[in-house]
Design a protein around this motif. Structure first.
Motif, PDB file in Angstrom:
ATOM      1  N   UNK A 202      38.045  14.773 -14.212  1.00 16.61           N
ATOM      2  CA  UNK A 202      38.577  15.819 -14.120  1.00 16.61           C
ATOM      3  C   UNK A 202      39.237  16.012 -15.979  1.00 16.61           C
ATOM      4  N   UNK A 203      37.990  15.354 -16.871  1.00 17.91           N
ATOM      5  CA  UNK A 203      38.210  15.804 -17.957  1.00 17.91           C
ATOM      6  C   UNK A 203      37.644  16.788 -19.012  1.00 17.91           C
ATOM      7  N   UNK A 204      38.116  17.564 -19.513  1.00 18.42           N
ATOM      8  CA  UNK A 204      37.552  19.344 -19.503  1.00 18.42           C
ATOM      9  C   UNK A 204      38.152  19.648 -20.843  1.00 18.42           C
ATOM     10  N   UNK A 205      36.808  19.753 -21.898  1.00 18.55           N
ATOM     11  CA  UNK A 205      37.280  19.938 -23.057  1.00 18.55           C
ATOM     12  C   UNK A 205      36.581  21.349 -24.033  1.00 18.55           C
ATOM     13  N   UNK A 206      36.941  21.786 -25.135  1.00 15.55           N
ATOM     14  CA  UNK A 206      36.701  22.593 -25.859  1.00 15.55           C
ATOM     15  C   UNK A 206      36.051  22.029 -27.142  1.00 15.55           C
ATOM     16  N   UNK A 207      34.286  22.473 -27.436  1.00 16.17           N
ATOM     17  CA  UNK A 207      33.206  21.845 -27.517  1.00 16.17           C
ATOM     18  C   UNK A 207      34.180  21.589 -29.341  1.00 16.17           C
ATOM     19  N   UNK A 208      34.922  22.768 -30.203  1.00 17.68           N
ATOM     20  CA  UNK A 208      35.104  22.758 -31.307  1.00 17.68           C
ATOM     21  C   UNK A 208      35.813  21.406 -31.307  1.00 17.68           C
ATOM     22  N   UNK A 209      36.448  21.611 -30.205  1.00 16.24           N
ATOM     23  CA  UNK A 209      38.288  20.590 -29.929  1.00 16.24           C
ATOM     24  C   UNK A 209      37.397  19.292 -30.246  1.00 16.24           C
ATOM     25  N   UNK A 210      36.279  18.755 -30.139  1.00 15.61           N
ATOM     26  CA  UNK A 210      36.142  17.416 -29.537  1.00 15.61           C
ATOM     27  C   UNK A 210      35.239  17.419 -31.103  1.00 15.61           C
ATOM     28  N   UNK A 211      34.972  18.492 -31.563  1.00 15.02           N
ATOM     29  CA  UNK A 211      33.592  18.406 -32.949  1.00 15.02           C
ATOM     30  C   UNK A 211      35.403  17.577 -33.544  1.00 15.02           C
ATOM     31  N   UNK A 212      35.732  18.432 -34.102  1.00 16.08           N
ATOM     32  CA  UNK A 212      36.425  17.741 -35.112  1.00 16.08           C
ATOM     33  C   UNK A 212      37.505  16.546 -34.639  1.00 16.08           C
ATOM     34  N   UNK A 213      37.751  16.248 -33.245  1.00 10.73           N
ATOM     35  CA  UNK A 213      37.577  15.091 -33.088  1.00 10.73           C
ATOM     36  C   UNK A 213      37.000  14.261 -33.344  1.00 10.73           C
ATOM     37  N   UNK A 214      35.173  14.351 -33.234  1.00 10.79           N
ATOM     38  CA  UNK A 214      34.224  13.170 -33.605  1.00 10.79           C
ATOM     39  C   UNK A 214      34.593  12.523 -35.580  1.00 10.79           C
ATOM     40  N   UNK A 215      34.332  14.149 -35.966  1.00 11.76           N
ATOM     41  CA  UNK A 215      34.683  13.891 -37.408  1.00 11.76           C
ATOM     42  C   UNK A 215      35.272  13.138 -38.343  1.00 11.76           C
ATOM     43  N   UNK A 216      37.178  13.539 -37.384  1.00 13.18           N
ATOM     44  CA  UNK A 216      37.744  12.289 -37.545  1.00 13.18           C
ATOM     45  C   UNK A 216      37.514  11.300 -37.447  1.00 13.18           C
ATOM     46  N   UNK A 217      37.336  10.662 -35.935  1.00 12.37           N
ATOM     47  CA  UNK A 217      37.922   9.197 -35.931  1.00 12.37           C
ATOM     48  C   UNK A 217      36.572   8.332 -35.737  1.00 12.37           C
ATOM     49  N   UNK A 218      35.138   9.070 -36.056  1.00 14.87           N
ATOM     50  CA  UNK A 218      33.843   8.710 -36.656  1.00 14.87           C
ATOM     51  C   UNK A 218      33.501   7.976 -35.309  1.00 14.87           C
ATOM     52  N   UNK A 219      32.230   6.730 -35.959  1.00 12.53           N
ATOM     53  CA  UNK A 219      31.717   6.255 -34.155  1.00 12.53           C
ATOM     54  C   UNK A 219      32.050   5.399 -33.864  1.00 12.53           C
ATOM     55  N   UNK A 220      33.163   4.520 -34.366  1.00 10.79           N
ATOM     56  CA  UNK A 220      34.170   3.447 -34.078  1.00 10.79           C
ATOM     57  C   UNK A 220      35.052   4.115 -33.261  1.00 10.79           C
TER      58      UNK A 220
END
Length: 776
Positions: A202-220
């Protein structure tokens, strides 16, 4: 390595595409490329990307925009990375992160002949990889038209018609839910702008939110925000076109970001500091080590300045003590002058009295502090005279209340009695265990999944004897017996359960609501693991809240939860506002603000009087703490029925409460001395060092030894804790004419050398125990 801003995906992956095109082909010698470490500084805003022709400088969408004056070259990083006719042939510090300047220009010339199917302009360097699809486009145009670019493996790109989509089943819940990143509503639709988690139903996300999250968090650090799954989540997001930079999280890269957290208060604040080197002097592992207040941490004392012999003793500053005294939860103690034996350098001073849990030890050398039994002391015998008694050739040693000076509270004594009762009950349950063995292959770094796999294997039975093999321990010590591995396994497992998402709360924990765990039947497995740990000699959990324990024993319908059982801070604050509302209008205003929560809890009702709040608070607590977790609770109860543990809990609730709701106390010299039974001999000389053993225990407890009581227990039994069921066989001590002590873990037997002096005994104990544990 060698790039600025957002790091690129693996260089090797991009090179792999070029090498696989011509298998076995040797790499051609290339003209030496000029190396560039930094782009020159000039007006980047007004320059055009040579691949897409745009001036946009938006790193989040198109990657970093880089310009090189000497080559008259500006390029978006993503445009370069996704171009179809170029690959990295240089080293990382050559050209643009391995893309040679000559290759970039060739790619620009190739793209100049291709028309973009979206904007109809020339320069389309990216093509769809779907068979027979001839569409080409610029990277920004592809983003605008919702194409998918995969920043992994050979960097495929898909047009809007052939792009990968996430699968939706008929059972997928329709409607909308909140994106756990921005908390705005997200529609459950199979569209480009919406992504669903592959690991949480039941977890849904906006693509844009996830992209910003990925850029901030990095692969680790980029992972599912609901269940923290990393591997499965990242794999799916890369497939769906998210870019995950290979670098540390942005918050980890900030220099000295956590500097303030590293500050540790080191100052002695008692009225008369005895340290000649000043109040700020701190020498670890000595009497001049500074101990901070266990409540606020902003006041300290030297151990000697408060007559504390061990770092493990509790200490409270005057301010915290006065707060507790005013609240009635702390008995105020008077200061006292030191006795003559406690004066330092002949100077008497007023020091703070240590807490009741940490009584001041009497002074004197360890050799004079003989831990004799009350029977021997009443007979006024010499330290070794009790060894001459002929009674059955076996004497159990215990600490004298007079000599130990321990003022245990009635509550502590009651807990010890209850734990002795539990020990007998668990031994009765252990009669079900057969000699047939089941081997569990455990990886200590992945304790939960390997334990779960072992408990679910076809040949596992709770009534079989359990053997544990740590698969990631290559150089396993010969002294590390199967029993030691089992003790260590259960200890790691209970610690993991305590900190897992199955439970919530700080100290006394309740069950949490984890739908994925319910689906995978993990609550049942957790209850089963706890039951097996208790019966097979593992540690007790010790972290159950009283409410959880009562729900298990008496049934949830007979339990009344308290506000302390609510782990969610926002919900606890809402309940508190309702509970302490002092007028009907403020109560109705609070209820209006949280009407959605009340409706979900089934507690939305008209309130006509202030007294209605009490029943409302009670209903909310029952819903949130008990009714909401009815499924996990029932599953957990079924797991605890393993080996008849739940049935015994219901028959002896007080006894089991002592091990499930209370952490075991720290080891003490008294506990260790009571645990071991000394085998005496008719030859008195062979057991002449018994008083050395008991004096050494007191030295260890007082912090005057390099080893700990846990080290001694681990050396003899392979376990650093005393299991709720006790040890089998019971630990024993023998005095022999040997050079160094020997710990026989299969027999739980400690063989001690007979020495002429106490110092020799102490040196041999510390040398052997430290070296043995260091090797392991």
């Amino acid at each position: 390595g060698g790039c600025w801003g957002l790091n690129r995906p693996s260089v090797g992956a991009r090179r792999g595409r070029a090498v696989s095109a011509v298998p076995g082909a040797p790499r051609r010698a290339q003209p030496e490329e000029p190396r560039m470490n930094k782009p020159n500084n000039f007006d980047v805003q007004s320059t055009f990307c040579v691949l897409c022709g745009r001036t946009d400088d938006c790193p989040e969408k198109y990657g970093e925009k880089r310009s090189y004056v000497e080559y008259n070259l500006t390029v978006h990083y993503y445009c370069l990375l996704m171009s179809s006719g170029i690959w990295q042939r240089g080293e990382e510090d050559e050209g643009v992160d391995g893309f040679l300047i000559t290759d970039i220009r060739k790619e620009v010339n190739r793209a100049a002949k291709l028309k973009c199917n979206i904007c109809k302009k020339k320069g389309a360097s990216i093509g769809c990889v779907a068979p027979k699809c001839k569409r080409s486009y610029h990277f920004p145009c592809g983003v605008q038209r919702e194409c998918i670019f995969q920043f992994m493996e050979d960097f495929r790109s898909y047009c809007w018609e052939h792009r990968p989509v996430q699968k939706f089943t008929d059972k997928e819940p329709r409607g909308a839910s909140r994106c756990t990143i921005c908390l705005d509503l997200v529609e459950h639709l199979p569209v480009y702008t919406v992504l669903k988690s592959p690991c949480c139903k039941n977890a849904w996300f906006h693509r844009e939110c996830l992209q910003y999250q990925a850029l901030s968090a990095g692969i680790f650090f980029f992972r599912c925000t609901v269940c923290n799954n990393k591997d499965k989540f990242q794999k799916e997001m890369l497939r769906m076109g998210l870019y995950i930079p290979e670098r540390d999280a942005s918050w980890e890269l900030e220099e000295n970001a956590y500097q303030d957290l590293l500050y540790c208060y080191q100052h002695c604040d008692v009225k008369r500091c005895l340290c000649k080197k000043g109040r700020d002097y701190n020498e670890p592992d000595s009497k001049w080590e500074i101990k901070r207040c266990q409540y606020c941490g902003s006041r300290g004392t030297h151990l000697a300045c408060s007559s504390m012999k061990s770092w493990e003793q509790n200490w409270e500053c005057v301010e915290c003590r006065s707060i507790f005294a005013k609240s009635g939860k702390y008995s105020k103690r008077k200061r006292r002058a030191l006795t003559t034996s406690e004066k330092t350098n002949g100077t008497a001073c007023l020091l703070e009295e240590p807490p009741p849990k940490s009584p001041r030890q009497s002074s004197g050398s360890p050799r004079n502090f003989l831990l004799q039994s009350p029977k021997i002391m009443s007979q006024n015998l010499s330290p070794c005279s009790h060894l001459e008694l002929p009674a059955s050739n076996r004497v159990t040693m215990s600490l004298s209340p007079v000599m130990s000076n321990r003022n245990w509270s009635l509550r502590q004594k009651h807990l010890r009695e209850q734990r002795r009762e539990v020990c007998n009950i668990l031994k009765e349950l252990k009669g079900q265990v057969k000699t047939k063995t089941t081997r569990l292959n455990i990886n200590a770094e992945n304790i939960w999944s390997t334990a779960l796999k072992g408990f679910r294997q076809r040949n596992f039975s709770p009534t079989n004897t359990i053997e544990v093999n740590f698969s990631n321990c290559k150089n396993r010590s010969k002294t590390n017996t199967s029993a030691a591995s089992k003790h260590h396994f259960f200890q790691l497992l209970m610690l993991h359960l305590q900190n897992s998402s199955l439970f919530e709360g700080s100290s006394g924990k309740n069950l949490s609501l984890d739908f994925q765990a319910v689906k995978e039947n993990l609550y049942f497995e957790a209850g089963k693991m706890i039951a097996v740990s208790l019966v097979h000699g593992g540690p007790s959990p010790g972290f159950f809240s009283k409410t959880l324990f009562n729900c298990l024993v008496y049934g949830p319908e007979n339990v009344k939860p308290a506000l302390e059982d609510v782990a969610d801070v926002d919900i606890a604050q809402t309940i508190q506002m309702i509970k302490y509302a002092n007028s009907l209008s403020s109560l109705q205003s609070t209820l209006q603000d949280c009407c959605e929560f009340l409706a979900a809890a089934g507690c939305l009702r008209p309130v006509t009087a202030l007294c209605d709040k009490n029943m409302l608070v009670n209903d909310i607590l029952i819903y949130h703490v008990i009714k909401r977790i009815s499924l996990p609770l029932e599953s957990f109860r079924q797991g605890l029925k393993t080996l008849g543990v739940l049935e015994k809990m219901q028959m002896h609730p007080d006894a089991f409460s002592s091990i499930l709701c209370h952490k075991p106390g720290r080891l003490s010299a008294e506990t260790i001395c009571d645990l071991f039974t000394i085998h005496s001999s008719s030859d008195v000389n062979k057991v002449k060092g018994a008083d050395f053993w008991m004096g050494y225990l007191q030295d260890v407890e007082s912090g005057e030894s390099v080893v700990t009581l846990e080290d001694i227990l681990l050396f003899v039994t392979g376990s650093c804790y005393i299991p709720s069921i006790g040890f089998d066989p019971e630990p024993t001590i023998k005095f022999l004419r040997i050079r160094y002590p020997i710990g026989k873990r299969l027999l739980n037997c400690l063989e001690l050398p007979i020495t002429k002096t106490y110092q020799q005994f102490k040196n041999k104990m510390e040398l052997t125990i430290r070296n043995t544990l260091r090797v392991e």
